[in-house]
Design a protein around this motif. Structure first.
Motif, mmCIF file in Angstrom:
data_model
loop_
_atom_site.group_PDB
_atom_site.id
_atom_site.type_symbol
_atom_site.label_atom_id
_atom_site.label_comp_id
_atom_site.label_asym_id
_atom_site.label_seq_id
_atom_site.Cartn_x
_atom_site.Cartn_y
_atom_site.Cartn_z
ATOM 1 N N ILE A 52 3.709 2.244 -1.963
ATOM 2 C CA ILE A 52 3.666 2.071 -3.002
ATOM 3 C C ILE A 52 3.067 2.234 -3.893
ATOM 4 N N GLY A 53 2.164 1.454 -3.525
ATOM 5 C CA GLY A 53 0.895 1.125 -4.322
ATOM 6 C C GLY A 53 1.328 -0.323 -5.050
ATOM 7 N N VAL A 54 1.960 -1.123 -5.236
ATOM 8 C CA VAL A 54 2.512 -1.650 -6.350
ATOM 9 C C VAL A 54 1.669 -3.246 -5.218
ATOM 10 N N HIS A 66 2.019 -6.743 -5.366
ATOM 11 C CA HIS A 66 2.962 -7.813 -5.693
ATOM 12 C C HIS A 66 2.893 -8.332 -4.551
ATOM 13 N N THR A 95 0.586 -1.381 0.038
ATOM 14 C CA THR A 95 0.332 0.348 0.336
ATOM 15 C C THR A 95 1.225 1.065 0.049
#
Lengths: 243, 325
Positions: free
Chosen positions: B228-230, B232, B226
């Motif tokens: 960095i909003g990636v 994976h 959450t």
């Protein structure tokens, strides 16, 4: 209502730190005085920065991807750092939504930095006041600058145009279009801070070349030579097909 | 978080001062309704009030060491509509002022009985000042606790238990001091204050352990994903963007070993709750001043450890951004 903000395109950021250095250069030379910078060439360099570029590895070796991630104040629409300030030094401007600190009112209690989940606020350990990204408020309204330079220093410095600047409340602005069409998102949406700055995700761009695209359709005999000329005004295959 | 000793001393010292005042007021209200012998000495309330005031002043002085610009501290009263810190800045002098009037009224014996019921209960002006002081004291506990409890992403703090613990721990330490102080000026009230001290200390043990249990199983809402909003499952930081550290790496970590951190928990559980309860029990049985004062000192040292642990335990989500040089 205007809400100025940055959009950072993680697809094109190469992690060069040009935005970090140009930010520091502009803001340390500004009317608010220098931003501290201790042991810049020594063993433990430390100082106040408004902007940092971090690097993340996504995936597991060897299937990894490196993501460069610039981070500065996100100028939240509902900034948790503002209501906690006991003096009112920390405030959000009605006119353009920039979150600022009045360095003359700040008592340096650090409470606002506790109340920012992004770690965007860094106290100046020499001036003893809280500092953060101002979105170059002393630059974007400066009428002495040519109009195309009235942008934050980091935006102007970015060699890959990974940083866009504009009004997120104007649905037709460059950054609103980018957010809408390129899948722009906010950081830590779980806290309801509604950051104004958005990030554009990694986008894979693949060009598919089909086998028949490698062969000229108007050359069935595979004879590589100058195209035979027909009558000048006769229609050719090139006029009616495209690859 | 990195515990700041200025804040540790601020919160523990004003806690003692507030608790001691609550103890004095409890004594007076019990006597007013004739549940306790009324003939407690003037010194008990006046000197007791003065000691409580000194603890509050001590806390106030400690708080200035936390500020980058203490000369601007007066500005901190401005934003009481939104900021619990600002409200605390207003509540603290209110408590000090009422406490000063309360102590002075007892010292000068300025008191008028306004009303006496048929059963003999007396309502006097000093009791009214005491009620106002009590309300201000609880308001101050609320403000102090809410400063921490209102930050929703510091999940260890964002619970009503934070306010309850600040209130009960401060009150307990004040009652313990009142017990020790009663050996000089109100020996008749020794058992009364002693038993209340043990009751409040043990209640605080229950609520503090409740918050420890709550925090043991805390599920953090923020993650590297959450942050960095990636999306994976494997996201790892490989550079934080600087090499020598910054405020972000210094202010939000306790920088101690995990063993030290864990041991502080047991240290405070023993020093704040177990040892003082035993010492008070023994102290009031024998009316032993040394035991009672050591109970207070041991508990105060324990409270410093408790406050250190309280700050050190809070895990700030910004640390997700500062994992590796």
């Amino acid at each position: 209502m205007t809400q100025l903000a940055l959009v950072i395109d993680l697809n094109v950021c190469v992690g060069c730190h040009a935005c970090v250095t140009s930010c520091k250069e502009w803001n340390t030379s500004g009317p608010a005085g220098s931003m501290c910078d201790d042991n810049p060439y020594g063993k433990d360099p430390t100082g106040t920065f408004f902007n940092r570029v971090q690097t993340y590895e996504v995936g597991e070796f060897p299937l990894t991807e490196t993501v460069h991630f610039p981070k500065s104040c996100l100028h939240c629409e509902d900034p948790p750092c503002v209501p906690v300030c006991p003096t009112g030094a920390s405030y959000k401007r009605e006119s353009d939504g920039i979150v600022l600190v009045d360095y003359d009112k700040c008592i340096g209690c650090r409470y606002c930095s506790w109340a920012c989940p992004y770690g965007a606020r860094e106290i100046d350990e020499h001036q003893k006041v809280m500092k953060k990204c101002t979105l170059c408020v002393d630059r974007i309204y400066d009428e002495e600058l040519p109009e195309e330079e009235r942008k934050p220093a980091c935006v102007l410095a970015c060699p890959t145009s990974a940083r866009l600047f504009g009004d997120v409340h104007d649905s037709e602005s460059e950054i609103s279009v980018a957010i809408r069409e390129e899948g722009g998102y906010q950081l830590m949406p779980e806290w309801g801070t509604k950051p104004s700055n958005h990030y554009l995700p990694r986008r894979k761009i693949r060009k598919h070349i089909h086998k028949d695209e490698l062969e000229r359709a108007d050359n069935p005999l595979n004879k590589e030579q100058r195209k035979p000329h027909g009558p000048i005004d006769a229609p050719t295959l090139d006029d009616s097909t495209s690859w | 978080m990195n515990p700041a000793f200025s804040v540790i001393f601020l919160t523990t010292l004003i806690g003692v001062g507030q608790g001691l005042f609550l103890a004095l007021f409890t004594g007076q209200s019990y006597s007013a309704v004739k549940l306790l012998p009324a003939a407690t000495s003037v010194e008990f309330y006046s000197i007791g009030g003065l000691i409580a005031l000194l603890f509050l002043v001590g806390g106030l002085i400690a708080s200035f060491f936390h500020l980058g610009h203490p000369e601007r501290a007066w500005r901190a009263a401005a934003m009481w509509r939104t900021s619990w810190l600002s409200r605390e800045v207003l509540a603290l002098p209110a408590v000090m002022g009422l406490l000063f009037i309360y102590a002075l009224m007892h010292y000068m014996e300025w008191d008028i009985v306004l009303f006496t019921s048929e059963a003999g209960a007396e309502l006097s002006v000093s009791l009214i000042v005491g009620i106002l002081g009590m309300l201000a004291t609880f308001a101050l506990f609320l403000c102090t606790g809410m400063i921490y409890a209102c930050i929703k992403f510091l999940q260890e703090w964002h619970t009503p238990l934070t306010v309850i613990n600040y209130t009960l721990l401060g009150t307990a330490s004040g009652f313990v001091l009142a017990t020790a102080f009663a050996t000089y000026t109100a020996p008749g009230l020794l058992k009364f204050f002693g038993i209340w001290s043990i009751i409040i200390t043990l209640t605080a043990l229950i609520t503090r352990v409740a918050s420890l249990l709550r925090n043991r199983n805390i599920k953090y809402k923020s993650s590297a994903q959450t942050a960095i909003g990636v999306r994976h499952t494997k996201v790892k930081q490989i550079a934080m963007g600087m090499m020598g550290g910054s405020v972000n790496t210094r202010d939000f970590n306790h920088h101690m070993s995990a063993l030290f951190f864990k041991s502080i928990k047991w240290v405070f559980l023993v020093l704040v709750f177990v040892v003082p309860s035993i010492l008070i029990w023994a102290g009031i049985e024998e009316a032993n001043r040394t035991l009672l004062f050591s109970a207070f000192i041991v508990q105060y040292i324990g409270l410093i450890a408790e406050r250190w642990f309280f700050f050190a335990q809070a895990n700030h989500p910004q640390n997700i951004y500062y994992q590796t040089v």
